[in-house]
Design a protein around this motif. Structure first.
Motif, mmCIF file in Angstrom:
data_model
loop_
_atom_site.group_PDB
_atom_site.id
_atom_site.type_symbol
_atom_site.label_atom_id
_atom_site.label_comp_id
_atom_site.label_asym_id
_atom_site.label_seq_id
_atom_site.Cartn_x
_atom_site.Cartn_y
_atom_site.Cartn_z
ATOM 1 N N GLU A 55 0.848 -1.185 0.000
ATOM 2 C CA GLU A 55 0.000 0.000 0.000
ATOM 3 C C GLU A 55 0.884 1.237 0.000
ATOM 4 O O GLU A 55 1.971 1.253 0.586
ATOM 5 C CB GLU A 55 -0.911 -0.017 1.237
ATOM 6 C CG GLU A 55 -1.978 1.074 1.233
ATOM 7 C CD GLU A 55 -2.941 0.930 2.405
ATOM 8 O OE1 GLU A 55 -3.217 1.957 3.064
ATOM 9 O OE2 GLU A 55 -3.404 -0.202 2.652
ATOM 10 N N GLY A 56 0.425 2.290 -0.694
ATOM 11 C CA GLY A 56 1.181 3.530 -0.738
ATOM 12 C C GLY A 56 0.387 4.621 -1.421
ATOM 13 O O GLY A 56 -0.713 4.401 -1.944
ATOM 14 N N GLU A 57 0.979 5.811 -1.421
ATOM 15 C CA GLU A 57 0.325 6.983 -1.999
ATOM 16 C C GLU A 57 0.991 7.369 -3.314
ATOM 17 O O GLU A 57 2.214 7.393 -3.422
ATOM 18 C CB GLU A 57 0.389 8.163 -1.026
ATOM 19 C CG GLU A 57 -0.303 9.418 -1.549
ATOM 20 C CD GLU A 57 -0.333 10.526 -0.511
ATOM 21 O OE1 GLU A 57 -0.356 11.703 -0.912
ATOM 22 O OE2 GLU A 57 -0.336 10.204 0.696
ATOM 23 N N LEU A 73 5.072 5.570 -6.342
ATOM 24 C CA LEU A 73 4.378 5.293 -5.091
ATOM 25 C C LEU A 73 5.322 5.620 -3.937
ATOM 26 O O LEU A 73 6.466 5.149 -3.915
ATOM 27 C CB LEU A 73 3.957 3.825 -5.037
ATOM 28 C CG LEU A 73 2.745 3.472 -4.182
ATOM 29 C CD1 LEU A 73 1.489 4.046 -4.818
ATOM 30 C CD2 LEU A 73 2.611 1.959 -4.043
ATOM 31 N N GLU A 96 -3.806 9.875 -4.657
ATOM 32 C CA GLU A 96 -4.619 8.713 -4.294
ATOM 33 C C GLU A 96 -3.779 7.704 -3.519
ATOM 34 O O GLU A 96 -2.562 7.637 -3.669
ATOM 35 C CB GLU A 96 -5.187 8.036 -5.543
ATOM 36 C CG GLU A 96 -6.185 8.869 -6.310
ATOM 37 C CD GLU A 96 -6.672 8.176 -7.571
ATOM 38 O OE1 GLU A 96 -7.739 8.561 -8.071
ATOM 39 O OE2 GLU A 96 -5.972 7.260 -8.046
ATOM 40 N N ARG A 97 -4.455 6.922 -2.706
ATOM 41 C CA ARG A 97 -3.797 5.838 -1.987
ATOM 42 C C ARG A 97 -4.338 4.520 -2.509
ATOM 43 O O ARG A 97 -5.561 4.327 -2.604
ATOM 44 C CB ARG A 97 -4.010 5.958 -0.478
ATOM 45 C CG ARG A 97 -3.099 5.058 0.339
ATOM 46 C CD ARG A 97 -3.066 5.440 1.805
ATOM 47 N NE ARG A 97 -2.063 4.654 2.527
ATOM 48 C CZ ARG A 97 -0.788 4.969 2.612
ATOM 49 N NH1 ARG A 97 -0.338 6.074 2.043
ATOM 50 N NH2 ARG A 97 0.054 4.213 3.286
ATOM 51 N N TRP A 98 -3.428 3.608 -2.858
ATOM 52 C CA TRP A 98 -3.800 2.345 -3.497
ATOM 53 C C TRP A 98 -3.236 1.162 -2.726
ATOM 54 O O TRP A 98 -2.153 1.260 -2.125
ATOM 55 C CB TRP A 98 -3.271 2.294 -4.929
ATOM 56 C CG TRP A 98 -4.057 3.106 -5.914
ATOM 57 C CD1 TRP A 98 -3.984 4.461 -6.098
ATOM 58 C CD2 TRP A 98 -5.029 2.621 -6.834
ATOM 59 N NE1 TRP A 98 -4.842 4.854 -7.083
ATOM 60 C CE2 TRP A 98 -5.500 3.742 -7.561
ATOM 61 C CE3 TRP A 98 -5.549 1.362 -7.122
ATOM 62 C CZ2 TRP A 98 -6.465 3.638 -8.554
ATOM 63 C CZ3 TRP A 98 -6.502 1.249 -8.115
ATOM 64 C CH2 TRP A 98 -6.967 2.370 -8.821
ATOM 65 N N ARG A 99 -3.983 0.065 -2.785
ATOM 66 C CA ARG A 99 -3.498 -1.237 -2.331
ATOM 67 C C ARG A 99 -3.286 -2.076 -3.585
ATOM 68 O O ARG A 99 -4.227 -2.297 -4.358
ATOM 69 C CB ARG A 99 -4.498 -1.903 -1.396
ATOM 70 C CG ARG A 99 -4.001 -3.211 -0.777
ATOM 71 C CD ARG A 99 -4.927 -3.692 0.336
ATOM 72 N NE ARG A 99 -4.456 -4.954 0.892
ATOM 73 C CZ ARG A 99 -4.892 -6.149 0.515
ATOM 74 N NH1 ARG A 99 -5.817 -6.222 -0.441
ATOM 75 N NH2 ARG A 99 -4.413 -7.236 1.071
ATOM 76 N N ARG A 148 -8.352 1.068 -5.110
ATOM 77 C CA ARG A 148 -8.148 2.405 -4.550
ATOM 78 C C ARG A 148 -8.629 2.420 -3.102
ATOM 79 O O ARG A 148 -9.767 2.061 -2.813
ATOM 80 C CB ARG A 148 -8.891 3.442 -5.393
ATOM 81 C CG ARG A 148 -8.614 4.873 -4.980
ATOM 82 C CD ARG A 148 -9.423 5.860 -5.808
ATOM 83 N NE ARG A 148 -8.956 5.927 -7.197
ATOM 84 C CZ ARG A 148 -9.592 5.386 -8.214
ATOM 85 N NH1 ARG A 148 -10.733 4.710 -8.013
ATOM 86 N NH2 ARG A 148 -9.124 5.489 -9.445
ATOM 87 N N ARG A 206 -8.068 5.280 -1.004
ATOM 88 C CA ARG A 206 -8.484 6.641 -0.640
ATOM 89 C C ARG A 206 -8.413 7.527 -1.879
ATOM 90 O O ARG A 206 -7.513 7.389 -2.707
ATOM 91 C CB ARG A 206 -7.560 7.196 0.446
ATOM 92 C CG ARG A 206 -8.033 8.508 1.073
ATOM 93 C CD ARG A 206 -6.900 9.153 1.844
ATOM 94 N NE ARG A 206 -5.828 9.573 0.949
ATOM 95 C CZ ARG A 206 -4.544 9.580 1.281
ATOM 96 N NH1 ARG A 206 -4.161 9.151 2.461
ATOM 97 N NH2 ARG A 206 -3.633 10.000 0.416
#
Length: 743
Positions: free
Chosen positions: A79-81, A97, A125-128, A167, A169
């Motif tokens: 996970e990261g932004e 990321l 955006e923050r994604w996994r 996604r 966030r």
């Protein structure tokens, strides 16, 4: 004070040439030695050692931030932004990321990812994501771009391809991405991508054709946000305050000079924020801040002091910036301008100053371009005479004003539309100019020849009254008449280039050059532009007497179009000429055809009954002084059997491993008949095909054949006819990349 500062800077610069980093224990000992030298007032030695320690410590931090070897090639959920500006090219999305973490492993904080067929991704955006991770790695060739050094300097700890994701966030504070979308929506003759590059430093919307035009005309710096753009805005704001003060419109209670300096620096910082504060922008802001401070309080110290101080401060903030070509180009360009304009007797008219500035900068940067193997535009000095003021005084002010006034209906869009139209007109002119000739790639020079070149250019940059200044012209002529790197008659230089998952081999005799395959190509990306042509030019090859394309698969023919455009090719032979573009004028590879160049013999073979594809590969033998090399393309076991049945003498000392070491090739009867002592394997690191196959490697070992692998050892060089061992490019140690096995 100046020499002490220079010693500190030189210590940090020395990091670039280290083959390996000293251990932390050695660093502690070096730091103690530096402290002792400073205590006894040996300032220069102490500061030099201190600078080297500081740079090495930063390099240790950066290398420790890279992906652990045990995780190389593994797929992990993380996970990261999303940071920066994601780039979409067709169905592929590339993005960075930050703050990446996973429950299963410790990860680098900064990743560069590609999502093939992925959804739109926005900054903030923050994604996994499920990502197949790889350690930063680069192809290693003579004169090639070192992407691994670039990744280390950028702080990229790993690269990867996204397999799946969701996604977590929505975007926050993604105003730069929103502005980029507004700019891309400007349809002024499709210049939205160039406007985004000019204002935001986002080059993803600039097409490959546009980049080639910019490179050919020496105007890449106009669309890459650099000190020129930031300095222009700061200079305009400073000049505005100075003009108001001169005509009496500035408030008397506010001292104009401090206000002008403060406003100029604030403008530079604002532009830096708009451009994302990348390394070139940070460097420009530091330089502008020091120049304004010098103008405000320290003009008595001379013009060279702020440049040296800015050079040192940039290195102190990030010593790894010395690994980036832009760092050297920007500072040396400023140094050349200072040398050109400071200390002159009498002044020049404005047009003389402008033309001489362009010519002197082009001349002064030439040794740097040669050392960094960068292309040189012959038309660049003349083109920049018009392109620079057009961008600086017309396009950039309108684009900036349009971006600021976008909230005002119609006004911002109109200004951006006008700026796009001005850019479109400029590109039409640049395209017409680029057609006169491609950029010139200077040959690789030995260190002593390069130093003579530097001395010659320094002589030419000195004032006209300096005695023997004309000798600089003769020294500059070394670029055109540099010693050839060709082998003697009766021998051949063979370079198996590191092209990734593909093949590209240069065979060079005393007076002839042959290229066997041209590396992979996919869409707008091909090894011909990124590897083959730069490597050939670095080796002094300007033309090809023959180019052989073993068969039509893209991993062997993908770079041929670029090679044909950029080099003079006398003839093209191919195993499958009918499957190649007609414009290449490829002739069929005829079995048994042979010729001799400079005492070196060449023989061709192709299976007449081959089905299309790998079995149709054109095979080439090269023999020099009793030593033979067999270039086999992608032969499979059936084609190998046909070759043995042809009755040709197949014995060879060196074998290019058929089909990159695939399990469908390198059959035991074939290897026994050829009887090589060495197999040269060209393949991509971590390729999805599993090349070379473990069974093939075991077969090599059982028959006493030593494999050499471009993925692990970089480009391979064989001096055919000299009966010498293979040379490996990765044997030239650099602290940012792993050495091949055995070193």
């Amino acid at each position: 004070m100046r020499t002490a500062t220079l010693a500190l800077a030189m210590g940090m610069v020395c990091l670039r040439g280290l083959p390996a980093l000293p251990s932390l224990g050695w660093l502690m000992a070096m730091a103690a030695g530096a402290a002792l030298l400073l205590a006894v007032r040996r300032w220069h030695c102490g500061l030099f050692l201190l600078g080297l320690c500081w740079a090495c410590l930063h390099a240790h931090w950066a290398t420790n931030e890279q992906l652990a070897p045990a995780l190389d090639g593994q797929t992990l959920w993380l996970e990261g932004e999303v940071v920066g500006l994601p780039a979409a090219n067709g169905s592929t999305v590339r993005f960075e990321l930050a703050d990446a973490w996973s429950r299963r492993a410790q990860l680098p904080s900064h990743l560069r990812l590609a999502w093939y067929g992925g959804p739109p991704v926005a900054s903030g955006e923050r994604w996994r994501l499920a990502v197949k991770l790889k350690r930063p790695r680069a192809l290693v060739n003579p004169g090639g771009f070192d992407a691994q050094a670039w990744a280390l300097a950028k702080g990229v700890g790993a690269t990867g391809s996204v397999k799946a994701g969701e996604r977590v966030r929505a975007a926050r504070l993604a105003w730069r991405d929103g502005l980029r979308q507004r700019l891309l929506a400007v349809d002024s003759q499709q210049q939205g991508g160039t406007l985004a590059a000019l204002l935001l430093g986002d080059g993803s919307g600039v097409s490959r054709q546009q980049w080639e035009v910019l490179q050919a005309t020496g105007t890449v710096h106009l669309l890459v946000i650099s000190g020129q753009h930031v300095g222009l805005l700061a200079g305009m704001l400073y000049g505005l305050v100075a003009l108001l003060a001169r005509i009496g419109c500035w408030p008397a209670r506010w001292p104009w000079l401090p206000c002008a300096c403060a406003l100029a620096f604030a403008g530079a910082l604002a532009y830096g924020l708009l451009a994302g504060f990348q390394v070139p922008v940070r460097r420009a802001c530091i330089m502008i801040g020091l120049v304004l401070l010098w103008r405000l309080r320290f003009r008595h110290l001379g013009v060279w002091w702020p440049l040296l101080l800015a050079f040192t401060l940039v290195l102190l903030v990030d010593p790894l910036v010395s690994l980036q070509p832009g760092f050297w180009l920007s500072f040396i360009a400023v140094a050349v301008l200072l040398l050109t304009f400071s200390g002159r007797l009498g002044g020049w008219r404005w047009w003389q100053a402008w033309t001489r500035a362009q010519c002197c900068v082009a001349l002064g940067l030439l040794p740097v371009m040669v050392a960094l193997a960068l292309p040189v535009s012959v038309s660049g000095p003349l083109v920049n005479l018009l392109a620079v003021p057009w961008i600086s005084l017309v396009v950039l002010p309108m684009a900036m004003a349009g971006a600021v006034l976008l909230p005002v209906p119609w006004v911002g869009e109109t200004l951006l539309w006008l700026a796009g139209g001005a850019l479109s007109g400029l590109f039409q002119w640049l395209t017409w100019t680029a057609e006169w000739g491609p950029p010139w790639l200077p040959p690789g020079l030995s260190p002593h020849v390069w130093l003579v070149l530097v001395m010659g250019i320094l002589l030419l940059l000195l004032p006209a009254g300096v005695p023997l200044r004309w000798l600089g012209v003769l020294m500059l002529g070394l670029l055109l008449f540099s010693p050839r790197q060709a082998p003697p008659a009766g021998q051949a230089d063979v370079w198996v280039l590191d092209v990734g998952q593909g093949l590209g081999v240069l065979v060079r005799t005393a007076h002839h050059q042959l290229l066997y395959d041209t590396g992979p190509g996919l869409g707008e990306i091909d090894a011909g532009a990124s590897v083959v042509v730069p490597s050939l030019v670095a080796l002094g090859v300007r033309r090809l007497d023959a180019m052989i394309i073993s068969h039509a698969h893209l991993d062997h023919s993908g770079g041929a179009g670029t090679v044909l455009r950029r080099l003079a090719v006398s003839q093209t032979l191919a195993g499958e000429p009918g499957s190649l573009p007609a414009a290449w004028h490829a002739q069929p590879c005829k079995p048994g055809r042979s010729w001799e160049w400079d005492g070196v013999k060449f023989v061709l073979w192709r299976w007449p009954s081959a089905v299309p594809g790998n079995p149709a590969s054109c095979v080439l033998w090269v023999e020099a002084n009793g030593e033979r090399l067999l270039l086999s393309g992608d032969l499979d076991a059936a084609a190998e059997k046909a070759l043995l049945a042809s009755g040709l003498p197949v014995q060879a000392n060196w074998l290019q491993a058929p089909h990159h070491g695939s399990k469908t090739s390198s059959s035991k009867p074939f290897l026994e008949a050829v009887g090589p002592h060495t197999a040269l394997i060209s393949r991509g690191h971590g390729n999805t095909f599993g090349h070379p196959h473990a069974a093939v490697l075991a077969r090599y070992r059982a028959l006493g054949i030593t494999p050499h692998d471009t993925a692990e050892e970089g480009a391979l060089r064989v001096r055919l006819g000299a009966h010498q061992p293979v040379d490996r490019q990765r044997a030239q140690r650099r602290f940012w990349r792993e050495a091949p096995a055995g070193l």
